[in-house]
Scaffold this motif. Structure first.
Motif, PDB file in Angstrom:
ATOM      1  N   TYR A   8       0.889  -1.088   0.104  1.00 17.98           N
ATOM      2  CA  TYR A   8      -0.127   0.089  -0.105  1.00 17.98           C
ATOM      3  C   TYR A   8       0.842   1.178   0.184  1.00 17.98           C
ATOM      4  CZ  TYR A   8       0.702   0.146   5.150  1.00 17.98           C
ATOM      5  OH  TYR A   8       1.402   0.313   6.294  1.00 17.98           O
ATOM      6  N   CYS A   9       0.191   2.431  -0.523  1.00 13.54           N
ATOM      7  CA  CYS A   9       0.900   3.324  -0.568  1.00 13.54           C
ATOM      8  C   CYS A   9       0.949   4.567   0.624  1.00 13.54           C
ATOM      9  CB  CYS A   9       0.292   4.581  -1.842  1.00 13.54           C
ATOM     10  SG  CYS A   9       1.008   6.116  -1.987  1.00 13.54           S
ATOM     11  N   ARG A  10       1.982   4.863   0.891  1.00 17.14           N
ATOM     12  CA  ARG A  10       2.109   5.674   2.279  1.00 17.14           C
ATOM     13  C   ARG A  10       2.445   7.284   2.156  1.00 17.14           C
ATOM     14  NH1 ARG A  10       5.657   0.650   3.838  1.00 17.14           N
ATOM     15  NH2 ARG A  10       4.787   0.277   1.818  1.00 17.14           N
ATOM     16  N   ILE A  11       2.277   7.812   1.156  1.00 15.61           N
ATOM     17  CA  ILE A  11       2.564   9.076   0.855  1.00 15.61           C
ATOM     18  C   ILE A  11       1.260  10.206   1.473  1.00 15.61           C
ATOM     19  CG2 ILE A  11       2.463  10.853  -0.877  1.00 15.61           C
ATOM     20  CD1 ILE A  11       3.221   8.850  -2.864  1.00 15.61           C
ATOM     21  N   CYS A  12      -0.032   9.564   1.554  1.00 14.00           N
ATOM     22  CA  CYS A  12      -0.865  10.278   2.327  1.00 14.00           C
ATOM     23  C   CYS A  12      -2.143   9.761   2.972  1.00 14.00           C
ATOM     24  CB  CYS A  12      -1.436  11.481   1.482  1.00 14.00           C
ATOM     25  SG  CYS A  12      -2.548  11.177   0.098  1.00 14.00           S
ATOM     26  N   GLU A  13      -3.106  10.231   3.512  1.00 14.12           N
ATOM     27  CA  GLU A  13      -3.990   9.306   4.482  1.00 14.12           C
ATOM     28  C   GLU A  13      -4.902   8.210   3.826  1.00 14.12           C
ATOM     29  OE1 GLU A  13      -3.235  12.573   4.995  1.00 14.12           O
ATOM     30  OE2 GLU A  13      -3.816  13.452   6.818  1.00 14.12           O
ATOM     31  N   PRO A  14      -5.039   8.316   2.543  1.00 13.69           N
ATOM     32  CA  PRO A  14      -5.901   7.257   1.832  1.00 13.69           C
ATOM     33  C   PRO A  14      -5.230   5.671   1.861  1.00 13.69           C
ATOM     34  CG  PRO A  14      -6.008   9.035   0.744  1.00 13.69           C
ATOM     35  CD  PRO A  14      -5.007   9.388   1.502  1.00 13.69           C
ATOM     36  N   LEU A  15      -4.011   5.823   1.862  1.00 14.51           N
ATOM     37  CA  LEU A  15      -3.329   4.404   2.156  1.00 14.51           C
ATOM     38  C   LEU A  15      -3.596   3.469   1.103  1.00 14.51           C
ATOM     39  CD1 LEU A  15      -3.334   4.306   6.111  1.00 14.51           C
ATOM     40  CD2 LEU A  15      -1.422   5.218   4.516  1.00 14.51           C
ATOM     41  N   CYS A  16      -3.718   4.009  -0.178  1.00 13.51           N
ATOM     42  CA  CYS A  16      -4.206   3.237  -1.373  1.00 13.51           C
ATOM     43  C   CYS A  16      -3.577   1.829  -1.617  1.00 13.51           C
ATOM     44  CB  CYS A  16      -4.235   4.082  -2.728  1.00 13.51           C
ATOM     45  SG  CYS A  16      -5.265   5.604  -2.391  1.00 13.51           S
ATOM     46  N   GLY A  17      -4.420   0.827  -1.796  1.00 12.54           N
ATOM     47  CA  GLY A  17      -3.707  -0.475  -1.977  1.00 12.54           C
ATOM     48  C   GLY A  17      -2.837  -0.222  -3.427  1.00 12.54           C
ATOM     49  N   GLY A  41      -8.906  -0.355  -6.430  1.00 14.19           N
ATOM     50  CA  GLY A  41      -8.350   0.150  -7.780  1.00 14.19           C
ATOM     51  C   GLY A  41      -8.091   1.590  -7.803  1.00 14.19           C
ATOM     52  N   PHE A  42      -7.892   2.384  -6.817  1.00 10.19           N
ATOM     53  CA  PHE A  42      -7.797   3.781  -7.164  1.00 10.19           C
ATOM     54  C   PHE A  42      -6.291   4.032  -6.564  1.00 10.19           C
ATOM     55  CE2 PHE A  42      -7.180   7.973  -5.023  1.00 10.19           C
ATOM     56  CZ  PHE A  42      -7.445   8.819  -6.057  1.00 10.19           C
ATOM     57  N   ALA A  43      -5.595   4.938  -7.384  1.00 13.72           N
ATOM     58  CA  ALA A  43      -4.479   5.565  -6.761  1.00 13.72           C
ATOM     59  C   ALA A  43      -4.292   6.579  -7.449  1.00 13.72           C
ATOM     60  CB  ALA A  43      -3.236   4.647  -7.153  1.00 13.72           C
ATOM     61  N   CYS A  44      -3.607   7.671  -7.012  1.00  9.68           N
ATOM     62  CA  CYS A  44      -3.520   9.010  -7.748  1.00  9.68           C
ATOM     63  C   CYS A  44      -2.181   8.927  -8.592  1.00  9.68           C
ATOM     64  CB  CYS A  44      -3.349  10.139  -6.704  1.00  9.68           C
ATOM     65  SG  CYS A  44      -1.940  10.377  -6.022  1.00  9.68           S
ATOM     66  N   LYS A  46       0.655  10.733  -7.890  1.00  4.48           N
ATOM     67  CA  LYS A  46       1.721  10.508  -7.019  1.00  4.48           C
ATOM     68  C   LYS A  46       2.190   9.076  -6.545  1.00  4.48           C
ATOM     69  CE  LYS A  46       0.136  13.466  -3.932  1.00  4.48           C
ATOM     70  NZ  LYS A  46      -1.318  13.875  -4.255  1.00  4.48           N
ATOM     71  N   GLY A  47       1.122   8.314  -6.206  1.00 12.33           N
ATOM     72  CA  GLY A  47       1.463   6.941  -5.925  1.00 12.33           C
ATOM     73  C   GLY A  47       1.836   6.164  -7.146  1.00 12.33           C
ATOM     74  N   ILE A  48       1.407   6.418  -8.299  1.00  9.42           N
ATOM     75  CA  ILE A  48       1.873   5.773  -9.427  1.00  9.42           C
ATOM     76  C   ILE A  48       3.496   6.059  -9.607  1.00  9.42           C
ATOM     77  CG2 ILE A  48       1.745   5.382 -11.914  1.00  9.42           C
ATOM     78  CD1 ILE A  48      -0.713   3.984 -10.396  1.00  9.42           C
TER      79      ILE A  48
HETATM   80  S1  SF4 Z   1      -2.135   6.752  -4.413  1.00 14.41           S
HETATM   81 FE1  SF4 Z   1      -2.147   9.077  -3.923  1.00 14.41          FE
HETATM   82  S2  SF4 Z   1      -4.124   9.385  -2.688  1.00 14.41           S
HETATM   83 FE2  SF4 Z   1      -3.272   7.158  -2.406  1.00 14.41          FE
HETATM   84  S3  SF4 Z   1      -2.109   7.054  -0.727  1.00 14.41           S
HETATM   85 FE3  SF4 Z   1      -0.939   7.423  -2.610  1.00 14.41          FE
HETATM   86  S4  SF4 Z   1      -0.571   9.662  -2.601  1.00 14.41           S
HETATM   87 FE4  SF4 Z   1      -2.292   9.345  -1.322  1.00 14.41          FE
END
Ligand code: SF4
Length: 741
Positions: A8-17, A41-44, A46-48
């Motif tokens: 999971y992503c740890r850049i911001c609060e959503p912690l997207c899978g 299936g969501f990510a922004c 920055k996560g990608i």
């Molecule tokens: S994918 Fe984007 S929205 Fe989701 S946790 Fe990472 S930076 Fe935040």
């Protein structure tokens, strides 16, 4: 051979899978995890794009030592740590523990091991010099929660799953994706409110991306505190208050009613820019909608009265009958046995010291979760006397860009006897460090998001293993901290105890994360609940995560409210003292006719992701936004280079014109102004989309300008003026940036 590993992503609060594709130990791709039960299936972007951070050729992957000419040379870990420890010991011996400090930035909060180990190190050291990005972001939330609930870390969030009215104040979740709130599909959640016949209202000086998608209610910068007082006034005086909820949940409502009485919508219309009729309609909607929630974030935090504003947000929710109610503003809990005892223990260890404990040497600020305002850090370095800050460790942070008056801080950093950075770039702050130690990125460590467990709208657990080994010689921050603490083990009882446990091999982040998983709802309670979760089972059996409950549960307020009678304190004395302080606000200064606000950009995360090509493409520029009427008043046209001046400094950058602003407002994104020395090449280079201007040069670090309860820097609603420096045709195509030595 390629492997696909859920994480999971740890850049911001959503912690997207995310699903990480790893080939021969190298991260080659990140994609959103469709099997993740919450982010689905969501990510922004920055996560990608984070693959580019992990594999960035400019990344620090070996320890670096600064040469006298300001450049950096590679050194071994052994040599670096030997010198750092010797110098730290010497400073400790000669000046005491209170000469040593630590600053940690926002990304550090997304690493469980980093958070726990820095906190423990500073507690063991018994130094008052702990600073975090929280004083530019969220510390007033903790202080407001202490006053209202006696529990600093608790924070209510809007139950977007079930709300029919959501009022968002000073937040832009379609771009930020939610702050102090974990709701990865927040855009869908908000549209869901409208789809089921409800309404989303965005109160903001800027027609943000979220405001464009829903109903925009413009407001003057830093006017939210007056809007909230008037909402309370209308709720109380027009008979809209939910008396049953107030009786059940609160103490002191009559006191608050008295305080709000003078704030009629008519009397605050000038400060808010909101007509009395509109404000009354909003109050009626909040009271009459069965499931309604008001949610405020960063714009409400960075004004002159951020703690009061945050307290009032919760008070409006409570008085309207929307606190701790399904579809309203709700609290998360861990669901652990003896949770209140654990919360009391945390509070004792890392208090909000407004009524006890020593205050800061500069400005007399209380501790907030053991930290002090970063705005005073420079003066703590340069003001002689007992407790003068002489050694600073900085992890995952760039205070030169994120604190007010970064120029002052840069000068102060050069006076330190020792500065050590633990990070993966040589940023504007670390350019002054004696050593830059390479840190692992999130994909190179095991993790479990401990601080965010109670912020998720969908109670949820996910752990992750490191998906790749550390790149180069990178180490996890906790390993460095362990070594520092071990050096000091004879000088602190806590370090002595820690050393004894450490020698058994039992003092590891994994054990701490495992304990939280096992004790929290859904956990195995160390064998008492058969089939319950452990950290190992999460990794092995639930790699995409495990939903614990579909929604937050009403009634959690009785768990998180640590006051003896479990009543919310609407008579907290800080309501009165801060409302009295509103009368001291200076009037408008014609020399500075505009109000400066910050703004988020989808492809920026504060200051630390401006070296990723994916995020810089498309001719990105750091731009100021002005209303066409304001631009016309100073003769500015689209693309002109303007100078923005406050009482505290000036910056130059290009301007773009938009009527998405309340007239009189200028908006400038923060986190720019890169000029790091050495290898942060794209971020430092205007032609690559980097560079920009450091907007925080316009902000004050004078203790008198720092919010007194939480020590928050005033970063919004700042009076400024603008003037044209060069017309667009002559202005440099991009913002010039300084490439350091
Ligand atoms: S994918 Fe984007 S929205 Fe989701 S946790 Fe990472 S930076 Fe935040």
């Amino acid at each position: 051979m390629a492997e696909e590993l859920p994480t999971y992503c740890r850049i911001c609060e959503p912690l997207c899978g995310m699903v990480a594709t790893v080939e021969d130990g190298k991260l080659v791709q990140l994609r959103p995890d469709r099997d993740h039960p919450v982010s689905k299936g969501f990510a922004c972007p920055k996560g990608i794009a984070f693959t580019e951070v992990v594999n960035d050729p400019d990344r620090v992957t070996h320890p670096l030592k600064r040469r006298p000419d300001g450049t950096f040379a590679r050194v071994s870990w052994d040599d670096a740590m030997r010198d750092i420890k010797a110098r730290m010991l010497r400073i400790h011996s000669e000046h005491g523990a209170d000469a040593i400090g630590w600053y940690w930035g926002n990304p550090g909060a997304f690493s469980a091991s980093h958070t726990l180990w820095v906190a423990a190190f500073m507690l063991g050291l018994r130094s008052p010099h702990l600073y975090t990005a929280g004083s530019q972001d969220v510390n007033n939330r903790f202080v407001a929660s202490e006053f209202l609930y006696g529990n600093p870390p608790t924070a209510p969030g809007p139950d977007l799953h079930r709300a029919d009215l959501v009022v968002i104040v000073g937040a832009n979740p379609l771009v930020s994706h939610g702050s102090v709130l974990t709701a990865p599909r927040i855009k869908e959640e908000l549209h869901g409110v409208v789809d089921r016949g409800g309404r989303v209202v965005v109160v903001d000086p800027r027609r943000t991306e979220t405001a464009r998608a829903f109903d925009w209610q413009p407001i003057r910068p830093d006017g939210d505190v007056f809007m909230l007082l008037s909402l309370l006034h209308v709720l109380f005086e027009d008979g809209l208050a939910d008396d049953a909820a107030i009786a059940a949940q609160a103490r002191g409502a009559a006191h608050l009613r008295q305080l709000a009485r003078p704030f009629t919508p008519e009397s605050t219309a000038e400060q808010t820019g909101i007509t009395p009729d509109t404000l009354r309609e909003l109050a009626r909607a909040l009271a009459s909608t069965e499931r309604a929630a008001m949610y405020g974030r960063i714009g409400t935090s960075l004004g002159r009265s951020g703690t009061l504003t945050t307290m009032l947000l919760d008070a409006v929710n409570l008085v309207a009958g929307n606190l701790d109610r399904e579809g309203g503003s709700m609290f998360g809990t861990l669901g652990a046995p003896f949770e209140r005892i654990a919360l009391r223990l945390i509070k004792a260890l890392v208090p909000v010291g407004h009524d006890r404990g020593p205050r800061s040497r500069i400005g007399g600020f209380p501790a907030v979760l053991a930290s002090r305002p970063a705005a005073i850090m420079a003066k703590e370095m340069t003001t002689p006397g007992k407790g003068q800050l002489r050694a600073l460790f900085v992890s995952a942070g760039n205070p030169v860009l994120s604190c007010p008056n970064g120029d002052e801080l840069e000068d102060a950093l050069d006076t330190l006897d020792l500065q050590v950075a633990i990070d993966f770039y040589v940023n504007e702050t670390h350019a002054h460090a004696d050593y830059v130690l390479p840190a692992t990125t999130m994909y190179e460590r095991q993790d479990f998001p401990i601080p965010f467990q109670t912020l998720s709208l969908t109670p949820f657990r996910q752990g992750t293993d490191a998906v790749i080994p550390p790149v180069g010689e990178a180490r996890e921050e906790w390993e460095v901290i362990d070594e520092l603490a071990s050096t000091l083990w004879r000088r602190s009882p806590l370090f002595f105890g820690a050393e004894m446990v450490r020698r058994t091999g039992m003092l590891t982040p994994r054990r701490a994360m495992d304990a939280v998983v096992r004790l929290a709802e859904g956990g195995d309670l160390f064998g008492l609940r058969r089939g319950g979760l452990t950290f190992a089972r999460l990794l092995r059996d639930r790699p995409h995560g495990q939903v614990i409950a579909p929604h937050l549960r009403a009634g959690a307020l009785r768990t998180v409210n640590l006051h003896g009678d479990r009543k919310v304190r609407l008579d907290a004395p800080q309501f009165a003292s801060e409302i009295a302080r509103l009368a001291e606000r200076p009037g408008d200064d014609p020399a500075f006719p505009l109000r400066l606000i910050g703004m988020r950009e989808l492809r920026s995360e504060n200051s630390w992701m401006h070296n990723a090509p994916l995020l810089l493409r498309g001719g990105r520029k750091h731009l100021a936004r002005m209303h066409p009427d304001d631009a016309a008043a100073v003769g500015a046209a689209e693309g002109d280079r303007i100078r923005v001046t406050s009482k505290h400094g000036e910056i130059e950058l290009a301007v773009t014109l938009t009527d998405d602003l309340v007239p009189g407002v200028i908006a400038i994104p923060h986190g720019w102004g890169h000029k790091g020395r050495g290898g942060w090449r794209k971020a430092n280079t205007a032609d690559a989309g980097g560079g920009g201007a450091n907007v925080n040069r316009l902000m004050s670090s004078d203790p008198a300008d720092v919010e007194p309860l939480a020590g928050m820097a005033n970063l919004t609603g700042v009076p400024v003026r603008a003037e044209v420096v060069a017309p667009a045709a002559q202005a440099p195509e991009r913002e010039a940036a300084t490439l350091g030595a």
